[in-house]
Design a protein around this motif. Sequence first.
Motif, PDB file in Angstrom:
ATOM      1  N   ASN A  30     -32.045  23.459  29.427  1.00  9.78           N
ATOM      2  CA  ASN A  30     -32.433  22.795  28.284  1.00  9.78           C
ATOM      3  C   ASN A  30     -33.981  22.878  28.869  1.00  9.78           C
ATOM      4  O   ASN A  30     -34.220  22.747  29.767  1.00  9.78           O
ATOM      5  N   THR A  48     -33.990  30.652  30.482  1.00  7.12           N
ATOM      6  CA  THR A  48     -33.060  31.292  31.603  1.00  7.12           C
ATOM      7  C   THR A  48     -33.817  30.892  32.994  1.00  7.12           C
ATOM      8  O   THR A  48     -35.114  31.051  33.150  1.00  7.12           O
ATOM      9  N   LYS A  58     -28.847  28.939  32.692  1.00  5.70           N
ATOM     10  CA  LYS A  58     -29.638  28.276  31.467  1.00  5.70           C
ATOM     11  C   LYS A  58     -29.702  26.819  31.519  1.00  5.70           C
ATOM     12  O   LYS A  58     -28.961  26.270  32.329  1.00  5.70           O
ATOM     13  N   TRP A 101     -34.373  24.283  23.281  1.00  5.64           N
ATOM     14  CA  TRP A 101     -33.816  25.475  23.499  1.00  5.64           C
ATOM     15  C   TRP A 101     -33.323  25.892  24.774  1.00  5.64           C
ATOM     16  O   TRP A 101     -33.898  25.209  25.750  1.00  5.64           O
ATOM     17  N   PHE A 102     -32.466  26.859  25.224  1.00  7.13           N
ATOM     18  CA  PHE A 102     -32.190  27.125  26.479  1.00  7.13           C
ATOM     19  C   PHE A 102     -33.208  28.002  26.972  1.00  7.13           C
ATOM     20  O   PHE A 102     -33.737  28.803  26.189  1.00  7.13           O
ATOM     21  N   THR A 151     -34.641  31.563  25.645  1.00  5.84           N
ATOM     22  CA  THR A 151     -33.696  32.408  25.219  1.00  5.84           C
ATOM     23  C   THR A 151     -33.446  31.903  23.703  1.00  5.84           C
ATOM     24  O   THR A 151     -34.340  31.302  22.936  1.00  5.84           O
ATOM     25  N   GLU A 152     -32.780  32.901  22.911  1.00  4.33           N
ATOM     26  CA  GLU A 152     -32.546  32.576  21.362  1.00  4.33           C
ATOM     27  C   GLU A 152     -31.506  31.612  21.250  1.00  4.33           C
ATOM     28  O   GLU A 152     -31.154  31.348  19.957  1.00  4.33           O
ATOM     29  N   GLU A 153     -31.096  30.998  22.242  1.00  2.00           N
ATOM     30  CA  GLU A 153     -29.807  30.151  21.827  1.00  2.00           C
ATOM     31  C   GLU A 153     -30.435  28.791  21.907  1.00  2.00           C
ATOM     32  O   GLU A 153     -31.284  28.137  23.039  1.00  2.00           O
ATOM     33  N   GLN A 154     -29.968  27.995  20.956  1.00  2.00           N
ATOM     34  CA  GLN A 154     -30.368  26.400  21.067  1.00  2.00           C
ATOM     35  C   GLN A 154     -29.678  25.674  21.974  1.00  2.00           C
ATOM     36  O   GLN A 154     -28.489  25.837  22.496  1.00  2.00           O
TER      37      GLN A 154
END
Length: 65
Positions: A48, A35, A46, A32-33, A22-25
Motif C-alpha cells: 500500500n 510495485t 506489492k 493503491w498498491f 499498479t492499477e490494483e486498489q
Amino acid sequence: MNKETTNPGYINKNKQMNFGRTEEQGIDHGQWFYTIECQNCNFKFKANGTDIWQRKCSNCQGGQP
C-alpha cells in the motif's frame, strides 16, 4: 534524491525501491498498491502507498508477505 514515498525511484531505509503504482486498489482505505523491489535480493512484491516507507522484503528481511 526523490523523497516522496509514492514516487517511482524512492528507496526506503530497508533498501526497498518503489517502481510505481499498479492499477490494483490497496487494502488500506483509499490506497493503491505499488510495485516494490528489494535492492538486496531483487524480490518484487506489492505494498500500500501508506506502507512503502517502512516495508521490509518478505523474501530476505522477514517482512509481511
